[in-house]
Design a protein around this motif. Structure first.
Motif, PDB file in Angstrom:
ATOM      1  N   ILE A  11      15.352 -11.920  -1.862  1.00 16.19           N
ATOM      2  CA  ILE A  11      15.733 -12.950  -2.838  1.00 16.19           C
ATOM      3  C   ILE A  11      14.966 -14.225  -2.535  1.00 16.19           C
ATOM      4  O   ILE A  11      15.056 -14.771  -1.424  1.00 16.19           O
ATOM      5  N   THR A  12      14.234 -14.724  -3.523  1.00 20.69           N
ATOM      6  CA  THR A  12      13.548 -16.012  -3.336  1.00 20.69           C
ATOM      7  C   THR A  12      14.469 -17.137  -3.798  1.00 20.69           C
ATOM      8  O   THR A  12      15.382 -16.927  -4.607  1.00 20.69           O
ATOM      9  N   ALA A  23      22.601 -13.506  -2.788  1.00 17.99           N
ATOM     10  CA  ALA A  23      22.438 -12.982  -1.432  1.00 17.99           C
ATOM     11  C   ALA A  23      23.763 -12.459  -0.882  1.00 17.99           C
ATOM     12  O   ALA A  23      23.834 -11.353  -0.326  1.00 17.99           O
ATOM     13  N   HIS A  24      24.823 -13.235  -1.050  1.00 19.73           N
ATOM     14  CA  HIS A  24      26.120 -12.820  -0.506  1.00 19.73           C
ATOM     15  C   HIS A  24      26.693 -11.617  -1.249  1.00 19.73           C
ATOM     16  O   HIS A  24      27.269 -10.714  -0.635  1.00 19.73           O
ATOM     17  N   LYS A  25      26.525 -11.570  -2.558  1.00 20.61           N
ATOM     18  CA  LYS A  25      27.021 -10.412  -3.334  1.00 20.61           C
ATOM     19  C   LYS A  25      26.256  -9.133  -2.958  1.00 20.61           C
ATOM     20  O   LYS A  25      26.838  -8.055  -2.870  1.00 20.61           O
ATOM     21  N   MET A  26      24.949  -9.264  -2.788  1.00 23.55           N
ATOM     22  CA  MET A  26      24.131  -8.086  -2.436  1.00 23.55           C
ATOM     23  C   MET A  26      24.554  -7.554  -1.064  1.00 23.55           C
ATOM     24  O   MET A  26      24.630  -6.357  -0.835  1.00 23.55           O
ATOM     25  N   VAL A  34      17.195  -9.773   2.638  1.00 22.22           N
ATOM     26  CA  VAL A  34      16.175 -10.697   3.129  1.00 22.22           C
ATOM     27  C   VAL A  34      16.239 -11.943   2.250  1.00 22.22           C
ATOM     28  O   VAL A  34      16.067 -11.855   1.027  1.00 22.22           O
ATOM     29  N   VAL A  35      16.535 -13.071   2.877  1.00 24.93           N
ATOM     30  CA  VAL A  35      16.602 -14.323   2.112  1.00 24.93           C
ATOM     31  C   VAL A  35      15.364 -15.152   2.413  1.00 24.93           C
ATOM     32  O   VAL A  35      14.885 -15.193   3.549  1.00 24.93           O
ATOM     33  N   SER A  36      14.854 -15.785   1.368  1.00 27.71           N
ATOM     34  CA  SER A  36      13.677 -16.621   1.549  1.00 27.71           C
ATOM     35  C   SER A  36      13.901 -17.991   0.935  1.00 27.71           C
ATOM     36  O   SER A  36      14.496 -18.105  -0.139  1.00 27.71           O
ATOM     37  N   ILE A  52      18.262 -11.322   7.083  1.00 30.63           N
ATOM     38  CA  ILE A  52      16.894 -11.544   7.577  1.00 30.63           C
ATOM     39  C   ILE A  52      16.357 -12.766   6.838  1.00 30.63           C
ATOM     40  O   ILE A  52      16.415 -12.814   5.605  1.00 30.63           O
ATOM     41  N   LYS A  53      15.874 -13.746   7.606  1.00 30.90           N
ATOM     42  CA  LYS A  53      15.457 -15.011   6.977  1.00 30.90           C
ATOM     43  C   LYS A  53      13.945 -15.216   7.118  1.00 30.90           C
ATOM     44  O   LYS A  53      13.421 -15.103   8.221  1.00 30.90           O
ATOM     45  N   ILE A  54      13.304 -15.492   6.015  1.00 29.13           N
ATOM     46  CA  ILE A  54      11.851 -15.720   6.037  1.00 29.13           C
ATOM     47  C   ILE A  54      11.529 -17.005   5.265  1.00 29.13           C
ATOM     48  O   ILE A  54      11.915 -17.140   4.096  1.00 29.13           O
TER      49      ILE A  54
END
Ligand SMILES: NC(=O)c1ccc[n+]([C@@H]2O[C@H](COP(=O)([O-])OP(=O)(O)OC[C@H]3O[C@@H](n4cnc5c(N)ncnc54)[C@H](O)[C@@H]3O)[C@@H](O)[C@H]2O)c1
Length: 242
Positions: A11-12, A23-26, A34-36, A52-54
């Motif tokens: 998710i961007t 992000a939280h629902k997924m 993976v959150v960006s 996972i944070k990028i």
């Protein structure tokens, strides 16, 4: 609701109102998420170690390709891509600078194109893919002071249809979501007067919540939505009926 166990989602713009809810629902649906975002500190404060944070600034060259590669390196694959990052630079057309136009097109439309292009090949190899592009009601009906934003979101909707036609035979879907007025930092900055005039146009009698969008994202990411492709899901409390 829907089971995303075993799926990897990227998710961007995940530190924003809608992106955070997605992000939280997924995650709740069982996906590896993976959150960006642009700001590492903000990501660390909003997401625990289960994510996972990028860090990536999608307005810069090469960032989209690197983000997809980093996601696959960190999570092993990429099943679901949510292109949610977006900005506004609202002003009337006659006052709009080239920079205000270019910034919005680059961040909203060009980065979406680059993310989709980078994700398609791995999804084809994977024989599964879900692309969800966060457009806007403004991309469908336009709006005063938003020529740049409307062009970017309308472009995302049209591009999504083309992508769907190219990849539907590969078990990949590409759909757009066009939210109406959702309560997030993006809309918090609008004047009370403008908010009041928007509210008067919403038959549901309330602004949308980020979860209203996130729930639809989980559905479009699921196996159950496999025959929904190249569509735009309008989520707006009946503000627009298309
Ligand atoms: N809030 C609404 O009413 C509404 C309505 C229609 C569409 N949308 C769309 O939904 C999406 C999310 O918006 P929101 O309301 O949560 O706003 P928001 O401002 O809370 O979130 C936007 C996110 O995009 C990120 N972003 C901006 N530029 C970036 C860049 N160059 N690189 C990486 N990330 C970047 C921001 O950091 C932020 O996390 C946007 O695409 C927006 O256009 C919002």
């Amino acid at each position: 609701m829907f089971d995303l166990t075993g799926r990897v989602v990227l998710i961007t713009g995940a530190t924003g109102g809608i992106g955070g809810a997605i992000a939280h629902k997924m995650k709740h649906a069982g996906a590896t998420v993976v959150v960006s975002g642009r700001n590492a500190e903000k990501m660390n404060s909003e997401f625990d170690d289960g994510f996972i944070k990028i860090v990536a600034d999608l307005a810069s060259d090469g960032a989209a390709e690197k983000l997809v590669a980093d996601t696959i390196a960190a999570a092993g694959k990429l099943d679901i891509l949510v292109n949610n990052a977006g900005i506004t630079r609202d002003t009337l057309l006659m006052r709009m600078t080239d920079a205000q136009f270019d910034d919005v097109i680059n961040t909203n439309l060009r980065s979406c194109f680059k993310m989709c292009r980078a994700a398609i090949m791995p999804m084809m190899k994977n024989r599964f893919g879900r692309i969800i592009n966060m457009a806007s009601i403004i991309g469908v009906i336009g709006g005063p002071g938003q020529a740049n934003y409307a062009a970017s979101k309308g472009g995302m909707i049209a591009m999504t249809k083309s992508i769907a036609a190219e990849v539907a035979s590969r078990n990949i879907t590409a759909n757009a979501i066009a939210p109406g007025f959702i309560k997030t930092p993006m809309t918090d900055v609008l004047s009370d007067e403008l908010k009041k005039s928007y509210l008067a146009q919403i038959p549901a009698g309330r602004f949308g919540e980020p979860d209203d969008i996130a729930n639809a994202c989980v559905f479009l990411a699921s196996d159950e939505s496999s025959y929904i492709n190249g569509q735009t899901l309008n989520i707006n409390g009946a503000m627009g009926r298309f």
